[in-house]
Design an enzyme around this catalytic site. Structure first.
Site, short mmCIF file in Angstrom:
data_model
loop_
_atom_site.label_atom_id
_atom_site.label_comp_id
_atom_site.label_asym_id
_atom_site.label_seq_id
_atom_site.Cartn_x
_atom_site.Cartn_y
_atom_site.Cartn_z
CD GLU A 1 -3.10 -1.00 0.69
OE1 GLU A 1 -3.70 0.07 0.72
OE2 GLU A 1 -3.51 -1.99 0.04
CE LYS B 1 -7.51 -7.08 2.49
NZ LYS B 1 -6.17 -7.32 1.95
#
Ligand code: HSE
Length: 442
Positions: A193, A208
């Site tokens: 990221e 998640k």
């Protein structure tokens, strides 16, 4: 010909362009499978001049403000591919749901932080809030849990949920390279990221886990309750030690129902070599679920990337085109149960412990005594010989040799393990703080 489904896509980065690729490559196939042609009529992105994968956007209405697109574009489905839990994405998704538009999103952070509220809003308006792409990219785990496993009681869901971490740990293992060196390579390859701390600190995986927990147990989404530990402190030596003892190290996300409540955790984990999850290497993700009727199953695939993620976005769009509107977390949002958190100190499992023990008589005996006093039973021990000796300053001021002392415990309470490691440190048996990694035996 059935009426087309009119789509508005907010965010034309990697995934947005992946969705445009899919619509242009599979236009006819999608029209047949979805029962209606799909038409992108509006888009929103910050920079109009950027090339978007060679796609011609001239026939589409362009919005600088995604929330404005949600409020006024002539669309049936609002596709949010912007990202982040606050700001433009949240405002636009809320506006779309308020207006009664179906929403498809790949935004794990938004769901992990505001999932319960957004699911209730979608339910009030009778529209879909679909998020297959938010959890493990191209792996259809949301559909599997929400639909295919709807007859099962679920006790545990776990997975490798961050490709960057899995890539780093795999490369450290296969190429015998240090953490920092491989992280740099992952960044150069574009896996990490923008802020790599988000990946390696375990926060991306935690988003998640938050979604998987709500799907598994029908509870409100509770990101704040997740115990999170990243992979920054994993040393090449730990990976080698684990290998010698028959394990690999993976960053796992786990949600588990226990007598104490629901455990949600993300941390580096020793998994036995040869177990299915241990063999998932590189950038691949995997999610395992235990259903009381289906038994164990595991889905493996690419957790990121333009086309795998677009595949999941499209699955959500096709459901809407077919008129299928499901409850976002598999039960009516109004019936999501309050989340009851299990204390991490009540966690029970095996542990890997690496100690830099001062090399003098009685140290091993003292450490063994501390473990015994805390009711911790040791499964195996590895003491490295003189080849790995190093010199550290002892607390009495003298320079002393130290040697790595590695042990694996039988299942024990986390609170006992923390107490033992504290005592070992406080009593001056080690030159540097002990490293502890949890073990998951499948
Ligand atoms: N940065 C994530 C990963 C992908 O490395 O898996 C999107 O969540």
């Amino acid at each position: 010909m059935n009426q087309p489904v009119k789509l508005g896509i907010a965010g034309l980065g990697t995934v947005g362009v992946g969705v445009l690729d899919m619509i242009s490559r599979h236009k006819d196939l999608l029209a047949v499978r979805a029962g209606r042609p799909l038409e992108v009529v509006a888009v929103s992105a910050r920079d109009r001049s950027k090339p978007r994968g060679g796609h011609d956007l001239s026939d589409m209405d362009w919005y600088d403000d995604p929330a404005e697109m949600a409020r006024s574009a002539g669309i049936d489905v609002f596709v949010e591919l912007i990202g982040a839990e606050e700001g433009a994405a949240r405002l636009a998704v809320e506006a779309a749901l308020e207006r009664g538009l179906h929403v498809v999103t790949a935004n794990k952070a938004l769901l992990a932080v505001h999932g319960t509220k957004l699911a209730r809003l979608a339910e009030d308006r009778g529209v879909a809030l679909n998020f297959e792409a938010a959890v493990a990219g191209g792996i259809p785990i949301v559909k599997a849990m929400r639909e295919s496993l709807s007859g099962n009681g679920i006790r545990k869901v776990f997975g490798i949920l961050n490709g960057t971490c899995n890539y780093i740990l795999t490369k450290m293992d296969t190429d015998s390279r240090d953490f920092a060196d491989v992280l740099k390579e992952a960044q150069d390859l574009g896996y990490a990221e923008a802020d790599p701390a988000f990946d390696i600190g375990g926060h991306d995986a935690a988003h998640k886990v938050a979604c998987l927990t709500a799907l598994a147990f029908g509870t409100e989404v509770s990101l704040d309750s997740i115990y999170i530990e990243g992979i920054e402190h994993i040393q090449l030596q730990d990976i080698r030690n684990a290998a010698d003892l028959g394990y690999k190290i993976k960053l796992l996300g786990v949600a588990l129902e226990t007598d104490d409540g629901i455990e949600q955790r993300v941390h580096p984990t020793l998994v036995p070599k040869g177990s299915p999850i241990a063999e998932v290497d590189g950038v691949f993700n995997a999610v395992g679920v235990h259903g009381d009727f289906a038994d164990d199953l595991m889905l493996v695939g690419r957790g990121a990337g333009a086309h795998p993620t677009a595949s999941s976005v499209m699955s959500d769009i096709c459901d809407i085109a077919r008129g299928v509107v499901l409850q976002p977390f598999g039960v009516p949002a109004s019936r999501l149960q309050p989340y009851k958190r299990a204390r991490m100190r009540a966690h029970e499992g095996g542990y890997y412990v690496a100690l830099e023990l001062f090399d003098r008589s009685g140290e091993v005996a003292a450490v063994a005594r501390i473990f015994a006093d805390n009711n911790i039973s040791i499964e195996s021990i590895v003491q490295r010989g003189p080849a790995s000796l190093s010199v550290h300053e002892h607390h009495d001021g003298s320079a002393r040799d130290t040697a790595p002392f590695i042990l694996i415990t039988h299942d024990t309470l986390e609170s006992a393990m923390r107490a033992a490691l504290e005592a070992i440190t406080e009593q001056g048996h080690v030159a540097v703080p002990p490293r502890m990694i949890r073990i998951e035996r499948f």
